[in-house]
Design a protein around this motif. Sequence first.
Motif, PDB file in Angstrom:
ATOM      1  N   ALA A 362       0.830  -1.201   0.000  1.00 27.20           N
ATOM      2  CA  ALA A 362       0.000   0.000   0.000  1.00 27.20           C
ATOM      3  C   ALA A 362       0.868   1.256   0.000  1.00 27.20           C
ATOM      4  N   ALA A 363       1.915   1.245   0.827  1.00 28.90           N
ATOM      5  CA  ALA A 363       2.838   2.374   0.844  1.00 28.90           C
ATOM      6  C   ALA A 363       3.607   2.492  -0.471  1.00 28.90           C
ATOM      7  N   HIS A 364       3.984   1.356  -1.041  1.00 25.11           N
ATOM      8  CA  HIS A 364       4.711   1.362  -2.316  1.00 25.11           C
ATOM      9  C   HIS A 364       3.864   1.973  -3.420  1.00 25.11           C
ATOM     10  N   LEU A 365       2.617   1.548  -3.519  1.00 24.78           N
ATOM     11  CA  LEU A 365       1.732   2.082  -4.548  1.00 24.78           C
ATOM     12  C   LEU A 365       1.446   3.562  -4.324  1.00 24.78           C
ATOM     13  N   ALA A 366       1.313   3.964  -3.060  1.00 29.35           N
ATOM     14  CA  ALA A 366       1.075   5.380  -2.762  1.00 29.35           C
ATOM     15  C   ALA A 366       2.260   6.246  -3.179  1.00 29.35           C
ATOM     16  N   VAL A 367       3.477   5.769  -2.942  1.00 28.36           N
ATOM     17  CA  VAL A 367       4.669   6.528  -3.336  1.00 28.36           C
ATOM     18  C   VAL A 367       4.754   6.650  -4.849  1.00 28.36           C
ATOM     19  N   VAL A 368       4.454   5.573  -5.566  1.00 30.96           N
ATOM     20  CA  VAL A 368       4.502   5.612  -7.033  1.00 30.96           C
ATOM     21  C   VAL A 368       3.481   6.604  -7.585  1.00 30.96           C
ATOM     22  N   ARG A 369       2.252   6.547  -7.068  1.00 30.48           N
ATOM     23  CA  ARG A 369       1.217   7.461  -7.546  1.00 30.48           C
ATOM     24  C   ARG A 369       1.551   8.908  -7.208  1.00 30.48           C
ATOM     25  N   LEU A 370       2.013   9.153  -5.985  1.00 31.03           N
ATOM     26  CA  LEU A 370       2.355  10.514  -5.576  1.00 31.03           C
ATOM     27  C   LEU A 370       3.506  11.071  -6.412  1.00 31.03           C
ATOM     28  N   THR A 371       4.497  10.244  -6.712  1.00 25.11           N
ATOM     29  CA  THR A 371       5.615  10.685  -7.541  1.00 25.11           C
ATOM     30  C   THR A 371       5.160  11.029  -8.948  1.00 25.11           C
ATOM     31  N   LYS A 372       4.296  10.230  -9.504  1.00 29.16           N
ATOM     32  CA  LYS A 372       3.803  10.494 -10.857  1.00 29.16           C
ATOM     33  C   LYS A 372       2.997  11.775 -10.907  1.00 29.16           C
ATOM     34  N   ILE A 373       2.126  11.995  -9.915  1.00 24.87           N
ATOM     35  CA  ILE A 373       1.323  13.217  -9.885  1.00 24.87           C
ATOM     36  C   ILE A 373       2.211  14.441  -9.711  1.00 24.87           C
ATOM     37  N   THR A 374       3.213  14.347  -8.835  1.00 24.82           N
ATOM     38  CA  THR A 374       4.101  15.480  -8.589  1.00 24.82           C
ATOM     39  C   THR A 374       4.903  15.841  -9.826  1.00 24.82           C
ATOM     40  N   LEU A 375       5.485  14.841 -10.496  1.00 18.57           N
ATOM     41  CA  LEU A 375       6.273  15.122 -11.700  1.00 18.57           C
ATOM     42  C   LEU A 375       5.406  15.665 -12.829  1.00 18.57           C
ATOM     43  N   THR A 376       4.182  15.178 -12.926  1.00 17.09           N
ATOM     44  CA  THR A 376       3.287  15.689 -13.969  1.00 17.09           C
ATOM     45  C   THR A 376       2.927  17.143 -13.708  1.00 17.09           C
ATOM     46  N   ARG A 377       2.639  17.486 -12.446  1.00 12.20           N
ATOM     47  CA  ARG A 377       2.333  18.876 -12.111  1.00 12.20           C
ATOM     48  C   ARG A 377       3.535  19.783 -12.359  1.00 12.20           C
ATOM     49  N   LEU A 378       4.729  19.318 -12.032  1.00 13.37           N
ATOM     50  CA  LEU A 378       5.923  20.136 -12.263  1.00 13.37           C
ATOM     51  C   LEU A 378       6.162  20.367 -13.747  1.00 13.37           C
ATOM     52  N   SER A 379       5.892  19.366 -14.568  1.00 12.59           N
ATOM     53  CA  SER A 379       6.072  19.535 -16.012  1.00 12.59           C
ATOM     54  C   SER A 379       5.098  20.546 -16.595  1.00 12.59           C
ATOM     55  N   VAL A 380       3.937  20.712 -15.956  1.00  9.26           N
ATOM     56  CA  VAL A 380       2.964  21.704 -16.409  1.00  9.26           C
ATOM     57  C   VAL A 380       3.326  23.104 -15.919  1.00  9.26           C
ATOM     58  N   LEU A 381       3.864  23.212 -14.704  1.00 12.58           N
ATOM     59  CA  LEU A 381       4.193  24.522 -14.145  1.00 12.58           C
ATOM     60  C   LEU A 381       5.336  25.184 -14.892  1.00 12.58           C
ATOM     61  N   PHE A 382       6.338  24.422 -15.294  1.00  9.67           N
ATOM     62  CA  PHE A 382       7.486  24.986 -15.991  1.00  9.67           C
ATOM     63  C   PHE A 382       7.202  24.960 -17.486  1.00  9.67           C
ATOM     64  N   PRO A 383       7.051  26.129 -18.126  1.00  9.84           N
ATOM     65  CA  PRO A 383       6.728  26.152 -19.561  1.00  9.84           C
ATOM     66  C   PRO A 383       7.900  25.664 -20.390  1.00  9.84           C
ATOM     67  N   ARG A 384       7.553  25.019 -21.459  1.00 12.27           N
ATOM     68  CA  ARG A 384       8.577  24.523 -22.365  1.00 12.27           C
ATOM     69  C   ARG A 384       8.914  25.574 -23.412  1.00 12.27           C
ATOM     70  N   GLN A 385      10.170  25.653 -23.776  1.00 17.47           N
ATOM     71  CA  GLN A 385      10.599  26.607 -24.778  1.00 17.47           C
ATOM     72  C   GLN A 385      10.271  26.077 -26.169  1.00 17.47           C
TER      73      GLN A 385
END
Length: 413
Positions: A362-385
Amino acid sequence: MAGLERYPILPDDSQRTWERIYESAEANNEFRNLAHDISQPTERFKPERPTSFPDDDVAVRKYIGAGVGLASLITENLLSHPFVVLRRQCQVHNNSVRYHLLPVTLLPVMVHLHQRQGFTTLWKGLGSALLVRGMTLAVEDIISKVTPWPKEITWNSSLKSIGQHILLKCVSLAVVTPFYSASLVETVQSDIASEKPGVLDVFRDGFCRLLSWSAPQKGRMLPVWALVVPTVAYGLFRYFFTLIVRGTTSRLLHISHKYEQRKQGALSREVTTQAASQDIELHAALFAVFAADVVFFPLETILHRLHLQGTRTIIDNLDTGLEVMPILTNYEGAADCYRATLEQEGTIGLYKGFGALLLQYAAHLAVVRLTKITLTRLSVLFPRQPPRQSPPPENPVTTGRGSSHSYAGSFRQ
């Protein structure tokens, strides 16, 4: 005629003269319009800015997949260790009252352990566990280099390659068996009732048991040759079971993904397909390991009790988390351990500590999901050139002198 003398009489080609004047005026008008267009460029001279950048999308998806995979690897080897400690302590405790089949019963025990022994009590044996895993990989690599036995196999491998790969796994598991016993002792022993082991004590204790390969049995401790057979069988069956489940799950998830895309009307683009493939492989691997842990949990319980027998290990009493107790067993082998467990603890006794396994994944799956959501949000916040566009070619009308002279010449005509 009278009154018309002061007006010149047009020659016979008067119609041609008027056409020449009209053409000159039209050329002059075109020249002025063209000069105005050049001084004030319209939208046709501006490069179009693309709305999407496929190369950037592929790179972002690739980095997100790599980040999620790295987080899963760290969780599997580091963050899951406290739950492994709890699970193994429950498995080797043959006289326990609570079986901890659900995660809820383990929560107060974890609180008591942290209060009495500190936060690091559930991280004991982490260094030795990592050393044993690294040693297993190193032994497999050395054997594959000095022998023709392949280190990896695929679905298209021949029967000979599969047989040689099985031999490689058997030899590596047999060599690592005594060191696995030493690592197990460091993982389950209590910190307040035992001396903290050194970093390299796992090698010292492992070599001591390895040198006594054929030595007679001392006390209740089983010789290494009696532990090799169940250890190799457990590791081999678990390994091939994981491969089969992972491959089957991956194929089914790919088929399901394509079916959903066709149901929506069209297949995904290449970028989406790569991201979906990474996500499918990650979840297939996680599910395969979880299924192997569930299926082989009873065998793991028996194996750990055999490895710990005769080592004079004192563990934490997980019935309350406030006491310690020694492990005293007298099994003659794997069959005797299985029979004694069924008689004294019942079939459910083979699943002691199953709640810790549920907490781990349960903790393993939670870490994987949280990491994916965090990286996806960061990719949206930083605009691409946007990609750099090459400047449009210069218009020959503005720079070419010949064109200006041609227009001027037509104007003068």
